[in-house]
Enzyme design. Structure first.
Site, short mmCIF file in Angstrom:
data_model
loop_
_atom_site.label_atom_id
_atom_site.label_comp_id
_atom_site.label_asym_id
_atom_site.label_seq_id
_atom_site.Cartn_x
_atom_site.Cartn_y
_atom_site.Cartn_z
N CYS A 68 -38.63 60.97 -22.14
CA CYS A 68 -39.35 60.09 -23.07
C CYS A 68 -40.52 60.83 -23.70
O CYS A 68 -41.11 61.72 -23.07
CB CYS A 68 -39.90 58.85 -22.35
SG CYS A 68 -38.68 57.75 -21.65
N ASP A 69 -40.86 60.44 -24.91
CA ASP A 69 -42.07 60.97 -25.53
C ASP A 69 -42.58 59.98 -26.57
O ASP A 69 -41.78 59.32 -27.24
CB ASP A 69 -41.81 62.32 -26.19
CG ASP A 69 -43.12 63.08 -26.39
OD1 ASP A 69 -43.51 63.82 -25.47
OD2 ASP A 69 -43.75 62.92 -27.45
#
Length: 199
Positions: A68-69
């Site tokens: 995730c980012d």
């Protein structure tokens, strides 16, 4: 099957824990600065993919890997973590009383079937019209330099977020509803991924 979160974020881990997931944590260690994209949405997805692929390359055996980012889109600009306190102060002086879009990219890899899904979610964040003193005090805590957009909704910065339009998890850094949709695409029920005991 193993479920691995390719992130060092304690907020992501805690949020997933509360939703019934207790993933193993393997930090990707990738250099996020080497990735450039034309939009916040494309950038968060590219970075999520980079993280998940980096961890997948180190594994043997079957696993689900989630990368995730998050990045903030504000006033036509893309903002990740501020480089220093001065940048954080400038960001907050620009953002106060206004709104931005927080984008969080998700990349889910299933090594057992050699398959991958990449999605993103977006939530509009309305910032309070805070004072110079509040900005200075907040930046002094060190929190803004550690997070995308220089704010959190689940930490010290929470009082400075007036409201959001969209998924709360997106702002934290991982969206359980989107994660469910991704597993559902593969026909995987969440009960196969839930784990009531910490890894």
């Amino acid at each position: 099957m193993r479920f691995i979160l390719a992130s060092a974020s304690p907020a992501r881990r805690a949020f997933l824990n509360a939703a019934g997931f207790h993933p193993e944590i393997i930090v990707s260690g990738v250099d996020e600065s080497v990735v450039e994209e034309s939009s916040a949405g494309r950038l968060c997805r590219a970075l999520a993919k980079l993280k998940a692929k980096a961890v997948a390359a180190t594994l043997t055996g079957d696993a689900y890997i989630l990368g995730c980012d998050s990045v903030l889109e504000f006033d036509g600009q893309v903002h990740g973590k501020p480089a220093d306190p001065e940048t954080a102060v400038a960001r907050w002086k620009a953002m106060r009383g206004k709104s931005g879009i927080l984008h969080t990219g998700h990349c889910l890899i299933d090594t057992s079937h050699d398959r991958r899904l990449i999605r993103s979610s977006s939530t509009k964040v309305h910032f309070a019209d805070i004072t110079d003193r509040e900005i200075a005090d907040y930046v002094t805590t060190g929190e803004p330099e550690k997070v995308a957009g220089a704010f959190t909704i689940d930490g010290i910065g929470a009082p400075f977020i007036e409201r959001i339009e969209g998924d709360h998890g997106t702002v934290v850094g991982v969206s359980p509803p989107l994660l469910r949709q991704m597993f559902t695409t593969w026909g995987v029920p969440l009960s196969q991924v839930w784990n009531t005991e910490p890894a």
